[in-house]
Design a protein around this motif. Structure first.
Motif, PDB file in Angstrom:
ATOM      1  N   SER A 296       0.846  -1.182   0.000  1.00 29.22           N
ATOM      2  CA  SER A 296       0.000   0.000   0.000  1.00 29.22           C
ATOM      3  C   SER A 296       0.890   1.243   0.000  1.00 29.22           C
ATOM      4  CB  SER A 296      -0.925   0.010   1.217  1.00 29.22           C
ATOM      5  OG  SER A 296      -0.154   0.030   2.394  1.00 29.22           O
ATOM      6  N   TYR A 297       0.366   2.327  -0.451  1.00 32.91           N
ATOM      7  CA  TYR A 297       1.088   3.590  -0.539  1.00 32.91           C
ATOM      8  C   TYR A 297       1.101   4.205   0.852  1.00 32.91           C
ATOM      9  CZ  TYR A 297       2.357   8.117  -2.594  1.00 32.91           C
ATOM     10  OH  TYR A 297       2.986   9.273  -2.938  1.00 32.91           O
ATOM     11  N   THR A 298       2.231   4.078   1.598  1.00 31.92           N
ATOM     12  CA  THR A 298       2.262   4.499   2.994  1.00 31.92           C
ATOM     13  C   THR A 298       2.659   5.954   3.190  1.00 31.92           C
ATOM     14  OG1 THR A 298       4.499   3.657   3.215  1.00 31.92           O
ATOM     15  CG2 THR A 298       2.716   2.179   3.867  1.00 31.92           C
ATOM     16  N   ASP A 299       3.398   6.534   2.261  1.00 33.74           N
ATOM     17  CA  ASP A 299       3.755   7.949   2.365  1.00 33.74           C
ATOM     18  C   ASP A 299       2.571   8.743   1.845  1.00 33.74           C
ATOM     19  OD1 ASP A 299       6.248   7.412   3.272  1.00 33.74           O
ATOM     20  OD2 ASP A 299       7.307   8.019   1.470  1.00 33.74           O
ATOM     21  N   THR A 300       1.851   9.366   2.721  1.00 29.45           N
ATOM     22  CA  THR A 300       0.661  10.070   2.269  1.00 29.45           C
ATOM     23  C   THR A 300       0.908  11.536   1.992  1.00 29.45           C
ATOM     24  OG1 THR A 300      -0.008  10.394   4.555  1.00 29.45           O
ATOM     25  CG2 THR A 300      -0.911   8.473   3.402  1.00 29.45           C
ATOM     26  N   ARG A 301       1.982  12.094   2.579  1.00 32.16           N
ATOM     27  CA  ARG A 301       2.277  13.504   2.358  1.00 32.16           C
ATOM     28  C   ARG A 301       3.788  13.698   2.343  1.00 32.16           C
ATOM     29  NH1 ARG A 301       0.704  17.356   6.238  1.00 32.16           N
ATOM     30  NH2 ARG A 301       1.776  16.014   7.705  1.00 32.16           N
ATOM     31  N   ALA A 302       4.234  14.634   1.533  1.00 31.60           N
ATOM     32  CA  ALA A 302       5.662  14.951   1.484  1.00 31.60           C
ATOM     33  C   ALA A 302       6.164  15.372   2.864  1.00 31.60           C
ATOM     34  CB  ALA A 302       5.917  16.045   0.458  1.00 31.60           C
ATOM     35  N   ALA A 303       5.332  16.060   3.622  1.00 33.74           N
ATOM     36  CA  ALA A 303       5.729  16.554   4.943  1.00 33.74           C
ATOM     37  C   ALA A 303       5.968  15.425   5.951  1.00 33.74           C
ATOM     38  CB  ALA A 303       4.663  17.512   5.481  1.00 33.74           C
ATOM     39  N   ASP A 304       5.530  14.192   5.640  1.00 35.84           N
ATOM     40  CA  ASP A 304       5.727  13.060   6.542  1.00 35.84           C
ATOM     41  C   ASP A 304       7.121  12.448   6.435  1.00 35.84           C
ATOM     42  OD1 ASP A 304       3.137  13.308   7.461  1.00 35.84           O
ATOM     43  OD2 ASP A 304       2.337  11.756   6.131  1.00 35.84           O
ATOM     44  N   LEU A 305       7.884  12.827   5.420  1.00 34.99           N
ATOM     45  CA  LEU A 305       9.213  12.256   5.241  1.00 34.99           C
ATOM     46  C   LEU A 305      10.175  12.733   6.325  1.00 34.99           C
ATOM     47  CD1 LEU A 305       9.863  12.453   1.401  1.00 34.99           C
ATOM     48  CD2 LEU A 305       9.491  10.415   2.770  1.00 34.99           C
ATOM     49  N   ALA A 306      11.028  11.820   6.749  1.00 37.08           N
ATOM     50  CA  ALA A 306      12.081  12.130   7.711  1.00 37.08           C
ATOM     51  C   ALA A 306      13.400  11.605   7.151  1.00 37.08           C
ATOM     52  CB  ALA A 306      11.774  11.492   9.062  1.00 37.08           C
ATOM     53  N   TRP A 307      14.497  12.097   7.695  1.00 38.37           N
ATOM     54  CA  TRP A 307      15.833  11.740   7.238  1.00 38.37           C
ATOM     55  C   TRP A 307      16.620  11.156   8.407  1.00 38.37           C
ATOM     56  CZ3 TRP A 307      20.224  14.016   9.367  1.00 38.37           C
ATOM     57  CH2 TRP A 307      21.435  13.755   8.711  1.00 38.37           C
ATOM     58  N   ALA A 308      17.439  10.135   8.121  1.00 34.64           N
ATOM     59  CA  ALA A 308      18.286   9.559   9.159  1.00 34.64           C
ATOM     60  C   ALA A 308      19.546   8.972   8.548  1.00 34.64           C
ATOM     61  CB  ALA A 308      17.539   8.471   9.924  1.00 34.64           C
ATOM     62  N   LEU A 309      20.642   9.076   9.276  1.00 37.71           N
ATOM     63  CA  LEU A 309      21.893   8.414   8.921  1.00 37.71           C
ATOM     64  C   LEU A 309      22.119   7.283   9.905  1.00 37.71           C
ATOM     65  CD1 LEU A 309      24.498  11.216   8.147  1.00 37.71           C
ATOM     66  CD2 LEU A 309      23.609   9.504   6.580  1.00 37.71           C
ATOM     67  N   GLY A 310      22.726   6.190   9.421  1.00 34.55           N
ATOM     68  CA  GLY A 310      23.170   5.122  10.298  1.00 34.55           C
ATOM     69  C   GLY A 310      22.125   4.118  10.730  1.00 34.55           C
ATOM     70  N   ARG A 311      20.944   4.147  10.127  1.00 33.06           N
ATOM     71  CA  ARG A 311      19.928   3.154  10.497  1.00 33.06           C
ATOM     72  C   ARG A 311      20.313   1.791   9.935  1.00 33.06           C
ATOM     73  NH1 ARG A 311      14.606   5.393  12.190  1.00 33.06           N
ATOM     74  NH2 ARG A 311      13.885   3.271  11.977  1.00 33.06           N
ATOM     75  N   GLU A 312      19.908   0.753  10.646  1.00 35.08           N
ATOM     76  CA  GLU A 312      20.093  -0.617  10.158  1.00 35.08           C
ATOM     77  C   GLU A 312      19.244  -0.802   8.896  1.00 35.08           C
ATOM     78  OE1 GLU A 312      22.129  -3.093  11.373  1.00 35.08           O
ATOM     79  OE2 GLU A 312      22.916  -1.462  12.599  1.00 35.08           O
ATOM     80  N   PRO A 313      19.610  -1.773   8.052  1.00 38.96           N
ATOM     81  CA  PRO A 313      18.793  -2.030   6.855  1.00 38.96           C
ATOM     82  C   PRO A 313      17.347  -2.350   7.229  1.00 38.96           C
ATOM     83  CG  PRO A 313      20.895  -3.155   6.680  1.00 38.96           C
ATOM     84  CD  PRO A 313      20.810  -2.606   8.085  1.00 38.96           C
ATOM     85  N   LEU A 314      16.443  -1.693   6.542  1.00 36.86           N
ATOM     86  CA  LEU A 314      15.012  -1.920   6.740  1.00 36.86           C
ATOM     87  C   LEU A 314      14.511  -2.869   5.654  1.00 36.86           C
ATOM     88  CD1 LEU A 314      14.032   1.792   7.442  1.00 36.86           C
ATOM     89  CD2 LEU A 314      14.234  -0.063   9.109  1.00 36.86           C
ATOM     90  N   PRO A 315      13.383  -3.534   5.857  1.00 37.58           N
ATOM     91  CA  PRO A 315      12.865  -4.432   4.816  1.00 37.58           C
ATOM     92  C   PRO A 315      12.628  -3.670   3.509  1.00 37.58           C
ATOM     93  CG  PRO A 315      11.682  -4.743   6.882  1.00 37.58           C
ATOM     94  CD  PRO A 315      12.543  -3.523   7.054  1.00 37.58           C
ATOM     95  N   ALA A 316      13.176  -4.209   2.425  1.00 33.42           N
ATOM     96  CA  ALA A 316      13.064  -3.557   1.118  1.00 33.42           C
ATOM     97  C   ALA A 316      12.054  -4.286   0.237  1.00 33.42           C
ATOM     98  CB  ALA A 316      14.424  -3.526   0.434  1.00 33.42           C
ATOM     99  N   LEU A 317      11.312  -3.502  -0.544  1.00 37.96           N
ATOM    100  CA  LEU A 317      10.391  -4.076  -1.520  1.00 37.96           C
ATOM    101  C   LEU A 317      11.095  -4.328  -2.846  1.00 37.96           C
ATOM    102  CD1 LEU A 317       7.368  -1.763  -0.748  1.00 37.96           C
ATOM    103  CD2 LEU A 317       7.679  -4.142  -0.042  1.00 37.96           C
ATOM    104  N   ALA A 318      12.167  -3.587  -3.092  1.00 36.69           N
ATOM    105  CA  ALA A 318      12.994  -3.773  -4.289  1.00 36.69           C
ATOM    106  C   ALA A 318      14.374  -3.225  -3.970  1.00 36.69           C
ATOM    107  CB  ALA A 318      12.392  -3.039  -5.489  1.00 36.69           C
TER     108      ALA A 318
END
Length: 172
Positions: A8-30
């Motif tokens: 499903s399209y989980t990002d509903t608004r541009a303002a919901d985006l956040a930035w981070a360095l150093g996070r562990e790998p998250l589950p990828a769809l591609a």
């Protein structure tokens, strides 16, 4: 490479985006694995936008731009810092486009990235213009990538640019 993301399209608004360095790998769809010189790069499309994993000469870095519940770090306009002996620079901007301009820009970006050997794009179900696209390259000893996160319901396109590597001396 262009793919349709099965989520499903989980990002509903541009303002919901956040930035981070150093996070562990998250589950990828591609994901797209690249070797750019001595650098190993993985471009990852998430259910909530993108993650880039970089390894080179025993050093590593991860960048995540996504909807991250509980994150208190909003998407910055710019960041410049040292990361593992590298100089890291990140910039982001939001473009607001009319419906016609948005569709044209979306088609242009998807065509550019889909046919590029260092490009990965995924469209979300429900709208051909809801997508995340990524493009990487190596230039003058630095690894660079650009991303585009499309929000057709708002007519907004979030554009990011990242550069990481050894600082190049300023030319006179």
């Amino acid at each position: 490479m262009l793919t349709t993301l099965k989520t499903s399209y989980t990002d509903t608004r541009a303002a919901d985006l956040a930035w981070a360095l150093g996070r562990e790998p998250l589950p990828a769809l591609a994901a797209l694995d690249l070797e750019l010189g001595s650098a190993k790069l993985q471009l990852r499309l998430l259910g909530a936008s993108h993650q880039v994993l970089l390894e080179e000469e025993g050093r590593s870095c991860s960048e995540t731009v996504a909807c991250m519940p509980g994150s208190s770090t909003p998407l910055p306009l710019g960041v410049s810092k040292r990361v593992g002996g590298w100089e890291y620079e990140f910039a982001a901007r939001v473009e607001t486009l009319s419906d016609g301009s948005f569709a044209g820009r979306a088609q242009e970006l998807l065509a550019l990235v889909a046919d590029h050997p260092n490009g990965l794009a995924g469209t979300f179900p429900g709208s051909p213009y809801a997508f995340t696209a990524m493009l990487a390259q190596r230039h003058e000893g630095q690894v660079r990538w650009r991303t585009w996160h499309a929000y057709p319901q708002e007519g907004q396109l979030v554009v990011t640019r990242t550069r990481i590597g050894v600082r190049m001396p300023a030319s006179l």
